[in-house]
Design a protein around this motif. Sequence first.
Motif, mmCIF file in Angstrom:
data_model
loop_
_atom_site.group_PDB
_atom_site.id
_atom_site.type_symbol
_atom_site.label_atom_id
_atom_site.label_comp_id
_atom_site.label_asym_id
_atom_site.label_seq_id
_atom_site.Cartn_x
_atom_site.Cartn_y
_atom_site.Cartn_z
ATOM 1 N N GLY A 129 56.491 19.704 -6.997
ATOM 2 C CA GLY A 129 57.412 20.734 -7.478
ATOM 3 C C GLY A 129 57.093 22.094 -6.874
ATOM 4 N N ASP A 130 55.822 22.376 -6.718
ATOM 5 C CA ASP A 130 55.424 23.632 -6.072
ATOM 6 C C ASP A 130 55.776 23.619 -4.586
ATOM 7 O OD1 ASP A 130 54.446 24.304 -8.525
ATOM 8 O OD2 ASP A 130 52.343 24.508 -7.910
ATOM 9 N N PHE A 131 55.644 22.440 -3.977
ATOM 10 C CA PHE A 131 56.047 22.302 -2.573
ATOM 11 C C PHE A 131 57.533 22.632 -2.415
ATOM 12 C CE2 PHE A 131 57.968 19.607 0.704
ATOM 13 C CZ PHE A 131 57.238 19.971 1.830
ATOM 14 N N ASP A 132 58.358 22.072 -3.304
ATOM 15 C CA ASP A 132 59.792 22.365 -3.270
ATOM 16 C C ASP A 132 60.055 23.856 -3.450
ATOM 17 O OD1 ASP A 132 60.429 19.690 -2.947
ATOM 18 O OD2 ASP A 132 60.767 19.340 -5.090
ATOM 19 N N ALA A 133 59.312 24.477 -4.372
ATOM 20 C CA ALA A 133 59.532 25.899 -4.652
ATOM 21 C C ALA A 133 59.136 26.769 -3.456
ATOM 22 C CB ALA A 133 58.754 26.320 -5.894
ATOM 23 N N ILE A 134 58.075 26.374 -2.755
ATOM 24 C CA ILE A 134 57.692 27.106 -1.538
ATOM 25 C C ILE A 134 58.829 27.026 -0.518
ATOM 26 C CG2 ILE A 134 56.178 27.044 0.494
ATOM 27 C CD1 ILE A 134 53.884 26.237 -1.376
ATOM 28 N N ALA A 135 59.351 25.796 -0.329
ATOM 29 C CA ALA A 135 60.459 25.606 0.616
ATOM 30 C C ALA A 135 61.647 26.467 0.215
ATOM 31 C CB ALA A 135 60.858 24.133 0.666
ATOM 32 N N CYS A 136 61.933 26.524 -1.081
ATOM 33 C CA CYS A 136 63.072 27.286 -1.583
ATOM 34 C C CYS A 136 62.879 28.786 -1.319
ATOM 35 C CB CYS A 136 63.256 27.006 -3.070
ATOM 36 S SG CYS A 136 64.635 27.912 -3.779
ATOM 37 N N GLY A 137 61.693 29.301 -1.626
ATOM 38 C CA GLY A 137 61.418 30.728 -1.414
ATOM 39 C C GLY A 137 61.523 31.101 0.057
ATOM 40 N N LEU A 138 61.006 30.230 0.900
ATOM 41 C CA LEU A 138 61.034 30.502 2.334
ATOM 42 C C LEU A 138 62.472 30.412 2.864
ATOM 43 C CD1 LEU A 138 58.319 29.219 4.777
ATOM 44 C CD2 LEU A 138 60.697 29.360 5.496
ATOM 45 N N ALA A 139 63.180 29.375 2.452
ATOM 46 C CA ALA A 139 64.538 29.165 2.955
ATOM 47 C C ALA A 139 65.492 30.261 2.482
ATOM 48 C CB ALA A 139 65.049 27.791 2.520
ATOM 49 N N THR A 140 65.268 30.753 1.271
ATOM 50 C CA THR A 140 66.131 31.815 0.744
ATOM 51 C C THR A 140 65.982 33.084 1.581
ATOM 52 O OG1 THR A 140 65.922 30.893 -1.473
ATOM 53 C CG2 THR A 140 66.684 33.172 -1.322
ATOM 54 N N LEU A 141 64.746 33.456 1.869
ATOM 55 C CA LEU A 141 64.529 34.643 2.710
ATOM 56 C C LEU A 141 65.081 34.406 4.112
ATOM 57 C CD1 LEU A 141 63.303 37.497 2.895
ATOM 58 C CD2 LEU A 141 61.191 36.430 3.715
ATOM 59 N N ALA A 142 64.898 33.191 4.631
ATOM 60 C CA ALA A 142 65.405 32.866 5.969
ATOM 61 C C ALA A 142 66.914 33.085 6.036
ATOM 62 C CB ALA A 142 65.058 31.426 6.340
ATOM 63 N N SER A 143 67.634 32.606 5.020
ATOM 64 C CA SER A 143 69.092 32.707 5.098
ATOM 65 C C SER A 143 69.542 34.155 4.925
ATOM 66 C CB SER A 143 69.761 31.762 4.104
ATOM 67 O OG SER A 143 69.585 32.245 2.803
ATOM 68 N N THR A 144 68.772 34.965 4.204
ATOM 69 C CA THR A 144 69.089 36.395 4.089
ATOM 70 C C THR A 144 69.152 37.045 5.470
ATOM 71 O OG1 THR A 144 67.915 36.493 1.989
ATOM 72 C CG2 THR A 144 68.313 38.595 3.094
ATOM 73 N N TYR A 145 68.289 36.604 6.366
ATOM 74 C CA TYR A 145 68.222 37.224 7.687
ATOM 75 C C TYR A 145 68.817 36.344 8.784
ATOM 76 C CZ TYR A 145 65.633 40.930 5.528
ATOM 77 O OH TYR A 145 65.289 41.982 4.734
ATOM 78 N N GLY A 146 69.552 35.317 8.403
ATOM 79 C CA GLY A 146 70.228 34.477 9.397
ATOM 80 C C GLY A 146 69.262 33.753 10.314
ATOM 81 N N LEU A 147 68.065 33.484 9.806
ATOM 82 C CA LEU A 147 67.040 32.788 10.599
ATOM 83 C C LEU A 147 67.059 31.307 10.238
ATOM 84 C CD1 LEU A 147 63.418 33.720 11.266
ATOM 85 C CD2 LEU A 147 63.812 31.838 9.701
ATOM 86 N N HIS A 148 66.896 30.444 11.257
ATOM 87 C CA HIS A 148 66.905 29.015 10.997
ATOM 88 C C HIS A 148 65.535 28.384 11.243
ATOM 89 C CE1 HIS A 148 69.199 25.504 9.952
ATOM 90 N NE2 HIS A 148 68.494 24.842 10.846
ATOM 91 N N VAL A 149 65.114 27.535 10.301
ATOM 92 C CA VAL A 149 63.857 26.795 10.476
ATOM 93 C C VAL A 149 64.167 25.567 11.331
ATOM 94 C CG1 VAL A 149 61.995 25.537 9.330
ATOM 95 C CG2 VAL A 149 62.934 27.607 8.276
ATOM 96 N N VAL A 150 63.639 25.537 12.559
ATOM 97 C CA VAL A 150 63.992 24.470 13.503
ATOM 98 C C VAL A 150 62.941 23.366 13.571
ATOM 99 C CG1 VAL A 150 65.327 26.072 14.919
ATOM 100 C CG2 VAL A 150 62.956 25.552 15.549
#
Lengths: 339, 339
Positions: A103-124
């Motif tokens: 669950g913490d792993f998912d939350a880390i992914a969520c926090g990172l992905a949310t900031l990424a989408s704010t700046y139009g950055l894609h995790v490749v």
Amino acid sequence: VTVSDFSERDLIARFQRHLAPPPDWLLVGIGDDAAVVETERNRAEVLTVDGVVDGIHFDRAFVPPDAIGHRALAVNLSDLAAMGAKPRLALVAMALPAEFPVGDFDAIACGLATLASTYGLHVVGGNLTRTPGPLSIDVTVVGTVKPRQALRRSGARAGDDLYVTGSIGGAAAGLEMLRDFANTTATGGRAAVSLGDSSCVARYLRPDPRVRIGTLLGRNRVASACMDLSDGLADAVRQLAAASGVGARLDGAALPIEPAARDWFASRGVDPLTAAVTRGDDYELLIAVRPRLKRQLAAVIRHADVPLTRVGVCTPLPHAEDPVTIDGQPMSSGYSHFR
Amino acid sequence: VTVSDFSERDLIARFQRHLAPPPDWLLVGIGDDAAVVETERNRAEVLTVDGVVDGIHFDRAFVPPDAIGHRALAVNLSDLAAMGAKPRLALVAMALPAEFPVGDFDAIACGLATLASTYGLHVVGGNLTRTPGPLSIDVTVVGTVKPRQALRRSGARAGDDLYVTGSIGGAAAGLEMLRDFANTTATGGRAAVSLGDSSCVARYLRPDPRVRIGTLLGRNRVASACMDLSDGLADAVRQLAAASGVGARLDGAALPIEPAARDWFASRGVDPLTAAVTRGDDYELLIAVRPRLKRQLAAVIRHADVPLTRVGVCTPLPHAEDPVTIDGQPMSSGYSHFR
């Protein structure tokens, strides 16, 4: 349920669920040996890697997992901002202890992905590995900039004014508040701060990288030098001055110390000025500007999403040992990783 | 003398001493907030990150530090090779325990830089941090490829022949030999192997990424699918087959098992075939080739620096549960990171 209950492929799939749909320029995404991307025409690429380790850069005891994911990316976006670059893509390498909750792993992914989408950055792409040590995350980011618009540390000259974005000291105070809260509640006491209310805690947990003003400064060619404050203002001024071959004189009274941080440090018997300039985690930018570009700078400030405060001036390199002073006194240096 | 006796800047300077002079396309190198590089015209970029952790991917007890540096980069170059990409640049993120000897740090840098210069790759940046855990190194690499020449995992069709570069099983045997040697000598006994003589130990300690044949296969558009064997042949065949939507039939007698590894496993009562296909650390390539391209493949083999062995064939996806067989038996899978 811990990450050990899943295969690496399962965990990658869980991470991917948080990501935005892949952009056109991503020719091969997650799931092959490597990502393949089209480059952007007429742009140079800006690359950096930075890492966060549990027990060094954050503490799982009082930093929620989504804030860990946010921070792991934010520290890198701050470096791109300091170069005037637009974020484009990231690769995320995580080392996970066997008992790490999924669950913490998912939350880390969520926090990172949310900031990424704010700046139009894609995790490749990325990598997951077990570790017998603490959780750690290395993020590599790639941004783009027109080659002549990249902001370096080395362009300041004597006479350039020094500016800082936003405010300083807030993150350091927020970290102390969180520690205090964790200790007090752990021993059954009543915490002195209500964490939800504190702007300082928010500054520590979810730093806002200064991407917008960084790219504005690059595009308008207003800054002669720029770097971020990850290790504190004192360290940044020293490094920018050293790279540019100048000295610097800061005005203590002018520093934009976060008011709540000033109160917090004062209540603890700590000099707020010293704390604000020597402690890290402020992901603000330090900028040098030629005095003749004042009007162009004012135009940038009008379009920026964060205030800019003049904090001092670059000087000729003095003969004295310490080239950087604050209110006439040699400035103590910032956080050093190893010593 | 440990890394704690040095500042981060000192350590970066020590690392840099091992690097080749910066190439023309590096506009801003180590020492700023981020690196700035010119992109290559008419090329797509291939990006990957992979990490090694002490106690998981190697053991400092019996892997010398220059081999750790070599491995940290080699595992990434293997991923580029599997995409048909030419290596260009790397970023190196290291987490160092406080008591880590600075001489070992230098040796890691030397091992990594030596392999980098072999392939004309430049280290443009990185990050150093302390850790309360074990030594770990994440390396991000960027390579270049013509967009239509990138080798994917997903292009194999039923009827394609499957080939493997070099030999398999050597690294796994080498790892066992090193462990055995470390245990025997630690308990005062006489080791069964003379390590200097063993090709298997060399295979484990200093894997040769298959960059040359990878780029040749891409340029000549001979391979319909390709991936590397980091987690063993069984795992690679499964993944390539799954990505391509085919089954696969391997011929056990055809597998290029390293002769010294075959002897080692047999002497231990371990089935050499099972060990060679299920254990990891062979940084060879698995390649699918349309039968009609046999002549073009022969031309590639003539120019390659490593032999290529036909090990099986892709089949239509069978109805049975296990789409991959070896000598008619379902194939057991490779190393899984978390479970």
